[in-house]
Design an enzyme around this catalytic site. Structure first.
Site, mmCIF file in Angstrom:
data_model
loop_
_atom_site.group_PDB
_atom_site.id
_atom_site.type_symbol
_atom_site.label_atom_id
_atom_site.label_comp_id
_atom_site.label_asym_id
_atom_site.label_seq_id
_atom_site.Cartn_x
_atom_site.Cartn_y
_atom_site.Cartn_z
ATOM 1 N N HIS A 100 -36.428 -0.745 37.401
ATOM 2 C CA HIS A 100 -35.718 0.161 36.487
ATOM 3 C C HIS A 100 -36.609 1.244 35.914
ATOM 4 C CE1 HIS A 100 -32.029 -2.042 36.835
ATOM 5 N NE2 HIS A 100 -32.576 -3.177 36.421
ATOM 6 N N ARG A 136 11.833 1.118 7.223
ATOM 7 C CA ARG A 136 12.715 0.697 8.321
ATOM 8 C C ARG A 136 13.830 -0.183 7.762
ATOM 9 N NH1 ARG A 136 12.532 0.920 13.404
ATOM 10 N NH2 ARG A 136 10.423 1.713 13.506
ATOM 11 N N ASN A 172 -5.175 1.528 8.411
ATOM 12 C CA ASN A 172 -6.543 1.287 8.903
ATOM 13 C C ASN A 172 -6.580 1.431 10.420
ATOM 14 O OD1 ASN A 172 -8.274 0.897 6.756
ATOM 15 N ND2 ASN A 172 -7.822 -1.290 6.556
ATOM 16 N N HIS A 224 -17.069 2.355 6.250
ATOM 17 C CA HIS A 224 -16.958 1.813 4.878
ATOM 18 C C HIS A 224 -16.694 0.309 4.945
ATOM 19 C CE1 HIS A 224 -14.319 0.197 1.731
ATOM 20 N NE2 HIS A 224 -15.069 0.882 0.894
ATOM 21 N N ASN A 225 -15.751 -0.081 5.788
ATOM 22 C CA ASN A 225 -15.425 -1.509 5.888
ATOM 23 C C ASN A 225 -16.572 -2.308 6.484
ATOM 24 O OD1 ASN A 225 -12.926 -0.503 5.030
ATOM 25 N ND2 ASN A 225 -11.861 -2.161 6.088
ATOM 26 N N ARG A 282 -38.219 -5.275 33.204
ATOM 27 C CA ARG A 282 -37.098 -4.599 33.875
ATOM 28 C C ARG A 282 -37.563 -3.942 35.162
ATOM 29 N NH1 ARG A 282 -35.262 -0.379 31.381
ATOM 30 N NH2 ARG A 282 -33.127 -0.465 32.157
ATOM 31 N N GLU A 297 -18.935 -2.762 3.798
ATOM 32 C CA GLU A 297 -18.316 -3.768 2.904
ATOM 33 C C GLU A 297 -18.638 -5.172 3.399
ATOM 34 O OE1 GLU A 297 -14.020 -3.084 2.111
ATOM 35 O OE2 GLU A 297 -13.752 -5.115 2.877
ATOM 36 N N TYR A 298 -18.526 -5.388 4.700
ATOM 37 C CA TYR A 298 -18.849 -6.709 5.273
ATOM 38 C C TYR A 298 -20.304 -7.065 4.985
ATOM 39 C CZ TYR A 298 -14.700 -7.366 8.320
ATOM 40 O OH TYR A 298 -13.432 -7.590 8.821
ATOM 41 N N ALA A 350 -1.570 -0.788 11.736
ATOM 42 C CA ALA A 350 -2.297 -0.019 12.756
ATOM 43 C C ALA A 350 -1.855 -0.498 14.140
ATOM 44 C CB ALA A 350 -3.803 -0.245 12.581
ATOM 45 N N MET A 381 0.837 -1.216 0.000
ATOM 46 C CA MET A 381 0.000 0.000 0.000
ATOM 47 C C MET A 381 0.871 1.265 0.000
ATOM 48 S SD MET A 381 -3.270 -0.628 -0.135
ATOM 49 C CE MET A 381 -4.087 0.806 0.556
ATOM 50 N N GLY A 382 1.882 1.318 0.878
ATOM 51 C CA GLY A 382 2.750 2.496 0.959
ATOM 52 C C GLY A 382 3.511 2.706 -0.331
HETATM 53 C C1 6PG Z 1 -10.285 -1.314 1.526
HETATM 54 C C2 6PG Z 1 -10.432 -2.658 2.230
HETATM 55 C C3 6PG Z 1 -9.293 -2.910 3.177
HETATM 56 C C4 6PG Z 1 -9.529 -4.127 4.100
HETATM 57 C C5 6PG Z 1 -9.590 -5.418 3.355
HETATM 58 C C6 6PG Z 1 -9.534 -6.634 4.269
HETATM 59 O O1 6PG Z 1 -11.129 -0.436 1.783
HETATM 60 O O2 6PG Z 1 -9.355 -1.206 0.721
HETATM 61 O O3 6PG Z 1 -11.642 -2.616 2.992
HETATM 62 O O4 6PG Z 1 -9.152 -1.785 4.011
HETATM 63 O O5 6PG Z 1 -8.466 -4.220 4.957
HETATM 64 O O6 6PG Z 1 -10.796 -5.457 2.671
HETATM 65 O O7 6PG Z 1 -10.571 -6.539 5.214
HETATM 66 P P1 6PG Z 1 -11.063 -7.845 6.031
HETATM 67 O O8 6PG Z 1 -9.870 -8.766 6.198
HETATM 68 O O9 6PG Z 1 -11.526 -7.287 7.348
HETATM 69 O O10 6PG Z 1 -12.134 -8.472 5.210
#
Ligand code: 6PG
Length: 479
Positions: free
Chosen positions: A454, A35, A104, A187-188, A448, A191-192, A78, A15-16
């Site tokens: 409560h 590094r 992340n 977003h993630n 409750r 995504e899930y 992270a 990524m970097g």
């Molecule tokens: C993105 C992806 C990324 C994420 C991978 C793996 O936006 O480029 O969401 O950030 O790390 O999709 O995610 P999981 O291993 O949690 O499925």
């Protein structure tokens, strides 16, 4: 060393490295550091001709290469590794300089780091970068946190390297301190949910319609031309069409059915619980990954009874497929609506001013959940910035109305056949919860109050009440 680099990237993993290349390809002079110096040398050897790189073998050399205000982008794991890199570089920086964290990171860590570095006059900019390796190189979606002042310096560069849709950059200042990393986390989470919903649709087409993976790939290709069109639908068709070279059978059939997760979906659910923000589709998607990995439990449940599965005729299968499309789309609308509501809940909690339409705009390209659908969300918030729910937008509401019968049919059919559709079911349950005029929460309040005093509210007058359940006549008191 002359300070000529407009930006520096430390941490040259894929990524970097790809972000550094992207900046260089777009005309930036880029200082690069890792590094282990071997990675820096490898980048220069293999990609040095892509633009102007300034390799640095030490933190001091790296910082000296950066023109002021210095812009230093961290692309490491992270957690502790990020703190270690900050501790290494911060003492070399001056007030006004900028540290960007493109990993992340958890937004709470970003808020902590931003506050600590602000004390030293250094801007800390937590930045969500979505789109994986290819996105980092060709154009990611970039969700920038931190101060508006820092974005004035960074914005033009990020907008240049980001994905573009309709000529607009998929990069923006989301909000202060941890807002960028928070929105990346959501977003993630979305995504899930999106991936789980697609997987459940595949499972239904496989197990109920009786289609082969190749036939289901064709269904997804068709869906990708319509309202479900998205990167995830597109790659799903590719994965399902793929044949395993070793066995000659469908690739999907040789893959172990236990899902991994790096953790951002889990963070989303944990944070949503703290915010009391019901992201139930994201939660079910995250738990579904965990359940898929519970081998021992699955072995113990294997073979237990679970419904009957009468085969469908070709005509019935085609009708079923159309119903699955409605169910998938309706569930997706609910899942995305939950995600946007969570962003609103967090903005209220953390004092962020997040433009919800901007979030949709920059997710239209570059990121993993990129989709034409996001144009619709952007338009909805552009029309009404204070939209409480996507279902308050007429077109979405009409589509959900059209989906009512098939959505419910599909879930009922899955239940009768013993096929798990946790994300579909969670989305429909959420929809029915929010539309109900009376919820069984009234009984919960009574329970409750009975065991824990409560208290509860009444529907017919203001106040807080408690019934003395153990006294004769069970009198009601006000507190
Ligand atoms: C993105 C992806 C990324 C994420 C991978 C793996 O936006 O480029 O969401 O950030 O790390 O999709 O995610 P999981 O291993 O949690 O499925």
């Amino acid at each position: 060393m002359n300070a000529t680099a407009a930006i520096g990237v430390t941490g040259l993993g894929v990524m970097g490295r790809n972000l550094a290349r992207n900046f260089a390809r777009n005309g930036c002079t880029v200082a690069v550091h890792n590094r282990t110096a071997g990675r820096t040398r490898a980048l220069i050897e293999v990609y040095g001709d892509e633009g102007t790189f300034v390799p640095a073998e030490s933190p001091e050399e790296f910082v000296a290469a950066l023109e002021r205000p210095r812009r230093l982008m961290i692309m490491v794991q992270a957690g502790e590794a990020t703190d270690a890199v900050i501790d290494e570089f911060a003492p070399l920086l001056e007030p006004g300089d900028i540290i960007i964290d493109g990993g992340n990171a958890h937004f709470a860590d970003t808020r902590r780091r931003e506050a600590a570095l602000r004390e030293r006059g250094i801007h800390f900019v937590g930045t969500g970068v979505s789109g994986g390796e290819e996105g980092a190189l060709e154009g990611p979606s970039i969700m920038v946190g931190g101060s508006a002042e820092a974005y004035d310096v960074l914005g033009p560069m990020f907008e240049t390297i980001s994905a573009k849709v309709g000529g607009e950059p998929c990069a923006a200042h989301i909000g202060s301190d941890g807002a960028g990393h928070f929105v990346k986390m959501v977003h993630n989470g979305i995504e899930y949910a999106d991936m789980q919903l697609i997987a459940e649709a595949y499972d239904l087409l496989r197990q109920v319609a009786g289609y082969t993976p190749a036939e289901i790939a064709d269904v997804f290709r068709r869906w990708n031309e319509g309202r479900l069109g998205s990167y995830l639908i597109e790659i799903t068709a590719e994965v399902l069409a793929h044949t395993d070279p070793e066995t000659g059978g469908p690739f999907v059939d040789i893959v172990a059915d236990a899902a991994g997760q790096k953790g951002t979906g889990r963070w989303t659910v944990q944070t949503a619980l703290d915010l009391a923000s019901p992201v139930t589709a994201i939660a079910q998607a995250t738990f579904a990954r965990a359940a898929s990995g519970q081998r021992d439990l699955r072995a113990a449940y294997a073979g237990l009874p679970g419904g009957t599965r009468p085969p469908l005729s070709r005509t019935e299968a085609e009708r079923f497929t159309s119903q699955v499309e409605h169910a998938l789309y309706a569930s997706k609308v609910i899942a995305y609506d939950q995600g946007w509501k969570m962003i609103q809940d967090a903005a209220a909690e953390y004092g962020w001013k997040i433009d919800l339409g901007t979030v949709a705009r920059i997710w239209r390209g570059g990121c993993i959940i990129r989709a034409s659908f996001l144009d619709r969300i952007r338009a909805a918030y552009a029309f009404d910035r204070d939209l409480v729910s996507l279902l308050g937008e007429m077109e979405f509401a009409m589509e959900i109305t059209d989906a009512q019968v098939p959505w419910r049919e599909i879930i009922a059919s899955a239940a009768r056949r013993g096929i798990p559709v946790p994300a579909f079911s969670a989305a429909l349950a959420h929809y029915d919860t929010l539309r109900a005029d009376r919820l069984p929460a009234a009984l919960l309040q009574g329970q409750r109050d009975y065991f824990g005093a409560h208290t509860y509210q009444r529907v017919d007058r203001p106040g807080t009440f408690h019934t003395v359940w153990t006294a004769p006549g069970r009198p009601e008191t006000t507190t």
